[in-house]
Design an enzyme around this catalytic site. Structure first.
Site, PDB file in Angstrom:
ATOM      1  N   GLY A  94       8.939  -7.715  -4.731  1.00 14.30           N
ATOM      2  CA  GLY A  94       9.045  -8.577  -5.498  1.00 14.30           C
ATOM      3  C   GLY A  94       9.769  -9.423  -5.224  1.00 14.30           C
ATOM      4  O   GLY A  94       9.163 -11.241  -5.324  1.00 14.30           O
ATOM      5  N   ASN A 118       6.051  -4.249   0.734  1.00 18.67           N
ATOM      6  CA  ASN A 118       6.372  -2.928   1.505  1.00 18.67           C
ATOM      7  C   ASN A 118       6.058  -1.337   0.429  1.00 18.67           C
ATOM      8  O   ASN A 118       6.919  -0.741   0.154  1.00 18.67           O
ATOM      9  CB  ASN A 118       7.677  -2.650   2.090  1.00 18.67           C
ATOM     10  CG  ASN A 118       8.505  -2.839   1.000  1.00 18.67           C
ATOM     11  OD1 ASN A 118       9.076  -3.952   0.219  1.00 18.67           O
ATOM     12  ND2 ASN A 118       9.769  -2.300   0.371  1.00 18.67           N
TER      13      ASN A 118
END
Length: 243
Positions: A94, A118
């Protein structure tokens, strides 16, 4: 705007709410034409979504949290202000999304700092609008590889693929951001804002058209036993590292 949700600027519901209020105040201030987004936490820009918001909570909580994540993206990605990310630390998941929302990204040239989406490493799938934002930044093939492998790029690697626009020594990141801001503010606001809107509107419209189903998909996904177990294992791993 300096993020200070210590220790790692994780995007909790409370933080996202505060962030949106602060951004709205700046948007409504006619004297403010641009914002530099950076971190007050050492070695980290933002660690991304707060895992505690996605573990062991009610479906209603997950829906409220995800709506706040959507709102953060919608406001930052469409902002009329010039937005510059001064990435003075690592920025996974984020945190990477926030940086990609900005008009320009400057990162400290420290090979220990990394950035990327990721999510797959946590057993989570990046939503379509995360993917769209990355495609708009680095292209389709690089995004496909990045998302499938959950890659985190070092600062030099991120610069090479265009995930960040510029690398500078950490002590020069704020002065460089100010210089870049002057360059962007030299363009008449209305022309820049309309151009930005034209470029980003299809991506924004896609989320707006599927906003409710995106929330429902997130809630049904995050409430699965297998996903909750994956998050539990990941949190256990983090605790071991800190220990």
């Amino acid at each position: 705007m300096k993020m200070e949700n210590l220790p790692v600027n994780s995007l909790s519901l409370d933080f996202l709410t505060e962030f949106l209020i602060s951004l709205e105040k700046l948007e409504n201030d006619r004297g403010c034409r641009g914002v530099i987004l950076t971190s007050g936490a050492p070695k980290i820009f933002s660690a991304g979504l707060d895992i505690m918001e996605m573990y062991g909570k009610s479906a209603e909580h997950y829906a409220e949290f995800w709506k706040a994540v959507q709102e953060m993206w919608l406001r930052l990605y469409q902002s009329n202000m010039v937005t510059i990310a001064a990435i003075n630390g690592s920025s996974p998941a984020g945190g990477c999304l926030m940086a990609m929302c900005c008009d320009y990204r400057i990162m400290a040239e420290n090979p220990k700092y990394s950035i990327g989406l990721n999510e797959t490493q946590l057993g989570i799938v990046a939503p379509f609008w995360f993917k769209d934002t990355m495609v708009n930044t680095i292209g389709n093939r690089a995004t496909e590889r990045s998302l499938e492998l959950g890659l985190l790029y070092s600062a030099p690697e991120a610069h090479k693929i265009g995930l960040v626009d510029q690398l500078v020594p950490e002590e020069k990141i704020q002065s460089t951001a100010a210089a870049v801001m002057s360059q962007w503010l030299a363009i008449p606001d209305h022309a820049r804002q309309i151009t930005k809107s034209v470029m980003r509107k299809p991506t924004v419209d896609r989320l707006l058209a599927h906003r409710e189903s995106d929330i429902q998909n997130f809630v049904s996904f995050i409430t699965k036993d297998s996903i909750q177990k994956s998050l539990q294992m990941y949190m256990g791993m983090l605790k071991q590292r800190r220990g």
